[in-house]
Design a protein around this motif. Structure first.
Motif, short mmCIF file in Angstrom:
data_model
loop_
_atom_site.label_atom_id
_atom_site.label_comp_id
_atom_site.label_asym_id
_atom_site.label_seq_id
_atom_site.Cartn_x
_atom_site.Cartn_y
_atom_site.Cartn_z
N LEU A 155 -44.51 40.47 16.82
CA LEU A 155 -45.58 39.78 16.09
C LEU A 155 -45.14 39.44 14.67
O LEU A 155 -45.38 38.33 14.17
N ALA A 156 -44.50 40.38 14.00
CA ALA A 156 -44.01 40.14 12.64
C ALA A 156 -43.00 39.00 12.63
O ALA A 156 -43.02 38.14 11.74
N HIS A 157 -42.14 38.99 13.64
CA HIS A 157 -41.13 37.92 13.73
C HIS A 157 -41.81 36.57 13.94
O HIS A 157 -41.41 35.56 13.34
N LEU A 158 -42.84 36.55 14.79
CA LEU A 158 -43.56 35.30 15.05
C LEU A 158 -44.25 34.79 13.79
O LEU A 158 -44.15 33.60 13.44
N ILE A 159 -44.95 35.68 13.09
CA ILE A 159 -45.67 35.28 11.87
C ILE A 159 -44.72 34.70 10.83
O ILE A 159 -44.95 33.63 10.27
N TYR A 160 -43.64 35.43 10.59
CA TYR A 160 -42.69 34.97 9.58
C TYR A 160 -42.03 33.66 9.99
O TYR A 160 -41.85 32.75 9.17
N SER A 161 -41.67 33.55 11.26
CA SER A 161 -40.99 32.34 11.74
C SER A 161 -41.89 31.12 11.63
O SER A 161 -41.41 30.01 11.33
N ILE A 162 -43.18 31.30 11.87
CA ILE A 162 -44.13 30.18 11.71
C ILE A 162 -44.18 29.75 10.25
O ILE A 162 -44.24 28.55 9.93
N GLN A 163 -44.13 30.72 9.35
CA GLN A 163 -44.18 30.41 7.92
C GLN A 163 -42.97 29.58 7.46
O GLN A 163 -43.08 28.79 6.54
N TRP A 209 -48.21 43.21 6.14
CA TRP A 209 -46.83 43.66 5.93
C TRP A 209 -45.89 42.46 5.77
O TRP A 209 -45.06 42.42 4.87
N VAL A 210 -46.05 41.46 6.65
CA VAL A 210 -45.21 40.26 6.57
C VAL A 210 -45.47 39.51 5.27
O VAL A 210 -44.53 39.06 4.60
N ASP A 211 -46.74 39.41 4.90
CA ASP A 211 -47.09 38.71 3.65
C ASP A 211 -46.48 39.42 2.44
O ASP A 211 -45.99 38.77 1.51
N TYR A 217 -39.94 38.77 -1.51
CA TYR A 217 -38.78 37.87 -1.45
C TYR A 217 -38.90 36.76 -2.48
O TYR A 217 -37.95 36.46 -3.22
N LEU A 218 -40.10 36.17 -2.57
CA LEU A 218 -40.31 35.07 -3.52
C LEU A 218 -40.17 35.56 -4.96
O LEU A 218 -39.61 34.85 -5.81
#
Length: 225
Positions: A155-163, A209-211, A217-218
């Motif tokens: 799920l974390a990978h999906l969320i980040y990849s969509i971003q 967590w992903v946010d 990172y930013l």
């Protein structure tokens, strides 16, 4: 169960012909890709034991694992095909499976992922009920924790990849994760992604967590500038 050497030959995998009658039959590993061993006979198959191992890339397992890798199918698809070829009644098999404890439906590879050896002999299956029940519940609890962890990771990978506009890559990666553990992660991951403010228990906190990782990172990039 098919003969692992005969199957490999019929699948067109290059074999060292003078080893066909030896205990360890040597093949060119089709999974080594661009390594120094590409095109060399580093994959060994043991006909009597029904196992394989490549001494370069490390891929190994039993005959079912081997067929999975060659045909790029799930373990259940391979077993279903073998049952059909053997003339076994698929409906009867499914009825028997339905009567089992969920832990008893896990295959040897899945048990290995959570640190268990498959020692389910007939004596254990039909032996002391209390012991068998407690063992199955222990195994199932460990498997559930393992799967929840994998679902959070996917799920974390999906969320980040969509971003970052890498949606298709995320799907490919999660499908590969599913094959590796012989468990389809995508349906539950998609459901969790679209559930809004009412996530499943295993998915709680993943979005935040992903946010937070993205924000960190930013900020790091800003500080570098």
């Amino acid at each position: 169960m098919p003969d692992i050497v005969d199957y490999a030959v019929s699948a067109g995998i290059t074999v060292r012909s003078n080893t066909l009658r030896k205990e360890q039959t040597e093949f060119v590993c089709p999974w080594c890709e661009n390594t120094l061993s590409k095109g060399k006979y580093k994959l060994t198959l043991n006909r009597s034991r029904g196992v394989f191992r490549c001494f370069t890339c490390g891929i190994n397992g039993g005959v079912i694992d081997f067929i999975q890798h060659v045909e790029q199918k799930s373990r259940e698809e391979v077993l279903k095909n073998l049952r059909e070829k053997s003339g076994l009644d698929e409906k009867l098999h499914q009825k028997k499976q339905a009567k089992k404890h969920p832990a008893e439906r896990l295959n040897t590879s899945q048990l290995g992922l959570i640190g268990f050896r498959d020692s389910r002999t007939p004596r254990l299956r039909y032996g002391d009920y209390t012991y068998r029940k407690s063992l199955n519940e222990w195994i199932w609890a460990e498997w559930t924790r393992f799967i929840d962890c994998k679902k959070r990771e996917a799920l974390a990978h999906l969320i980040y990849s969509i971003q970052i506009n890498q949606y298709q890559q995320a799907l490919d990666d999660i499908n590969q994760m599913s094959k590796d553990i012989d468990y389809d992660l995508l349906p539950e991951v998609f459901e969790a992604y679209g559930c809004g403010n009412q996530p499943r228990t295993w998915a709680i906190g993943v979005h935040k967590w992903v946010d937070s990782l993205q924000d960190s990172y930013l900020k790091t990039i800003e500080n570098i500038k």
